[in-house]
Design an enzyme around this catalytic site. Structure first.
Site, PDB file in Angstrom:
ATOM      1  CB  THR A  38      -0.889   0.046   1.269  1.00 10.48           C
ATOM      2  OG1 THR A  38      -0.013  -0.069   2.401  1.00 10.48           O
ATOM      3  CG2 THR A  38      -1.911  -1.059   1.281  1.00 10.48           C
ATOM      4  N   GLY A  39       2.163   1.140   0.111  1.00 11.13           N
ATOM      5  CA  GLY A  39       3.026   2.313   0.217  1.00 11.13           C
ATOM      6  C   GLY A  39       3.245   2.999  -1.126  1.00 11.13           C
ATOM      7  CB  ALA A  40       5.121   6.102  -1.961  1.00  9.90           C
ATOM      8  CB  VAL A  41       8.009   1.876  -3.188  1.00 10.33           C
ATOM      9  CG1 VAL A  41       8.660   0.806  -4.060  1.00 10.33           C
ATOM     10  CG2 VAL A  41       8.960   3.048  -2.997  1.00 10.33           C
ATOM     11  NE  ARG A 125      19.367   0.634  -0.364  1.00 10.64           N
ATOM     12  CZ  ARG A 125      18.736   1.773  -0.104  1.00 10.64           C
ATOM     13  NH1 ARG A 125      19.388   2.780   0.452  1.00 10.64           N
ATOM     14  NH2 ARG A 125      17.469   1.907  -0.400  1.00 10.64           N
ATOM     15  CB  CYS A 154      15.292   6.720  -5.032  1.00 11.10           C
ATOM     16  SG  CYS A 154      15.038   7.522  -3.457  1.00 11.10           S
ATOM     17  CD  GLN A 181      17.466  12.751  -2.541  1.00 10.61           C
ATOM     18  OE1 GLN A 181      18.656  12.875  -2.321  1.00 10.61           O
ATOM     19  NE2 GLN A 181      16.746  11.798  -1.961  1.00 10.61           N
ATOM     20  CB  SER A 184       6.964  10.458  -3.924  1.00 12.67           C
ATOM     21  OG  SER A 184       7.955  10.661  -4.908  1.00 12.67           O
ATOM     22  CG  HIS A 267      14.702  11.588  -6.130  1.00  8.71           C
ATOM     23  ND1 HIS A 267      13.507  12.089  -5.641  1.00  8.71           N
ATOM     24  CD2 HIS A 267      15.105  10.646  -5.240  1.00  8.71           C
ATOM     25  CE1 HIS A 267      13.208  11.458  -4.508  1.00  8.71           C
ATOM     26  NE2 HIS A 267      14.155  10.580  -4.248  1.00  8.71           N
TER      27      HIS A 267
END
Ligand code: NAP
Length: 369
Positions: A38-41, A125, A154, A181, A184, A267
């Protein structure tokens, strides 16, 4: 491979007949869980999944506050579930796009259950045994995965997309990147905050910050993530470390200043690249114009250059304002823009999954080998 499986062809696209296997076992056709759907991504990820017809035999959607809510994927309603070990044991891919804490908790559990994790957060990462991948740049690093693959920050992704093709012909000696940036990049709540504050300011009300430490509407914040003792923010240090890791240039001097601006999506970065030898802007345009996933938009006198409002919803990384850096004989300066929710997150994650499938690198493939 599942791509050649008749069942998979029947199910493709995954919403056409059946959206979810109910039996507790993996089937051909790549079952996936989207944690943070449900998130932005997550929402953009699902759109890209549909657009690319990714070989998904079943899709499970997971969340926290939205458990029980339904989301439409390829015209089918799917109910958001809680993440459980059982659910994770039924999927080939676990795409995690929630928070760093959720990734730390769910990532290893998903691997234990036999899923390949593609993680959007910064949790893994920099781990030595976790490939940090932009497929156009370092897809071969996937061969080393041990169950978790990370996608970069990002702002790092568009930067390495531009640096790699240049570095291949004229090794990069130093990089300075200053970012602009979009909100979002912080998530869905930050987009709402910018909209609400904009209305408040225009209507003469006081804009109250919740997500950011200061008002973001009509402002610029040189502050993304927490600050470290060296004066740089975590976001800036991510750009330094991740760029080095992806390009396999552990000593590359990189410096970044990351700024949040009141842009919804996309961005931008002003970059100064020092090469080993002088290179003309024409040659740079030619090299970048031939690079996969990169589009050159560069005719400033005609007001042609990349802008976030044009990059939103597009897959490519856009580069323009390519010119000699007047402060260094081997320097090139450029302006890079990309959709942070697509190439900066969801698209890169799906491209990794496609590459994993193509190379037979799923956990199930490995067990069979
Ligand atoms: N935004 C970007 O441009 C971007 C780019 C690259 C990487 N990333 C990374 O991608 C991740 C997601 O970012 P975002 O911008 O999409 O954030 P967001 O809009 O705030 O969405 C967060 C999502 O995480 C889910 N979630 C939270 N806690 C959970 C839990 N315990 N179990 C399952 N789901 C949980 C939420 O579900 P509910 O709604 O159900 O609570 C929501 O779907 C972050 O790690 C971020 O660093 C973001």
């Amino acid at each position: 491979m599942a791509d050649h499986c008749p069942l998979h062809q029947i199910l493709r696209p995954f919403g056409s007949q059946v959206t979810q296997w109910t039996m507790g076992q993996r089937m051909n056709g790549h079952s996936i869980a989207v944690i943070g759907a449900t998130g932005a991504v997550g929402r953009v990820f699902l759109r890209i999944l549909e657009e690319r017809g990714f070989a998904a035999g079943s899709v499970r959607l997971c969340g926290k506050n939205s458990v029980g809510r339904t989301m439409s994927v390829n015209g089918r309603d799917i109910t958001v579930e809680e993440v459980t070990p059982e659910l994770l044991s039924q999927v080939d891919f676990a795409f995690i796009s929630a928070t760093t804490e959720v990734s730390r908790e769910i990532g290893p559990l998903a691997v234990q259950q036999g899923a390949l994790v593609i993680d959007d957060s910064s949790a893994f990462r920099m781990d030595a045994d976790v490939p940090l991948v932009v497929p156009e740049v370092n897809a071969e690093d996937l061969l080393e995965h041990r169950g978790i693959v990370s996608i970069p920050n990002c702002s790092t992704t568009p930067l390495v997309m531009v640096l790699k093709p240049l570095n291949d012909v004229n090794p990069v000696q130093r990089v300075i990147a200053d970012t602009y940036q979009s909100v979002s990049g912080t998530g869905a709540a930050a987009v709402e905050e910018m909209k609400t504050q904009s209305r408040d300011v225009l209507d003469g009300r006081v804009a109250k910050p919740h997500v950011y430490p200061h008002q973001i509407a009509f402002n610029a914040l040189p502050h993304i993530d927490d600050f470290q003792d060296n004066g740089y923010s975590n976001e800036e240090m991510k750009m330094v470390r991740e760029t080095r890791k992806i390009l396999h240039l552990p000593d590359l001097p990189v410096s970044a200043t990351c700024v949040r601006v009141p842009v919804a999506v996309g961005h931008s970065e002003a970059v100064h690249i020092e090469l080993s030898h002088p290179m003309s802007p024409e040659d740079v345009r030619e090299i970048l114009g031939a690079a996969p996933g990169v589009t050159v938009l560069d005719d400033p006198k005609a007001a042609v250059y990349p802008m976030p409002i044009d990059a939103e919803g597009k897959d490519d990384v856009f580069v323009g304002r390519i010119r000699r850096d007047l402060s260094h004989p081997n320097g090139i300066t450029a302006w890079i823009v990309s959709d942070n929710l697509r190439k900066g997150a969801g698209l890169n994650a799906i491209q990794i999954a496609e590459e994993v499938v193509k190379r037979g690198l799923l956990m199930t493939d490995r067990r069979k080998a």
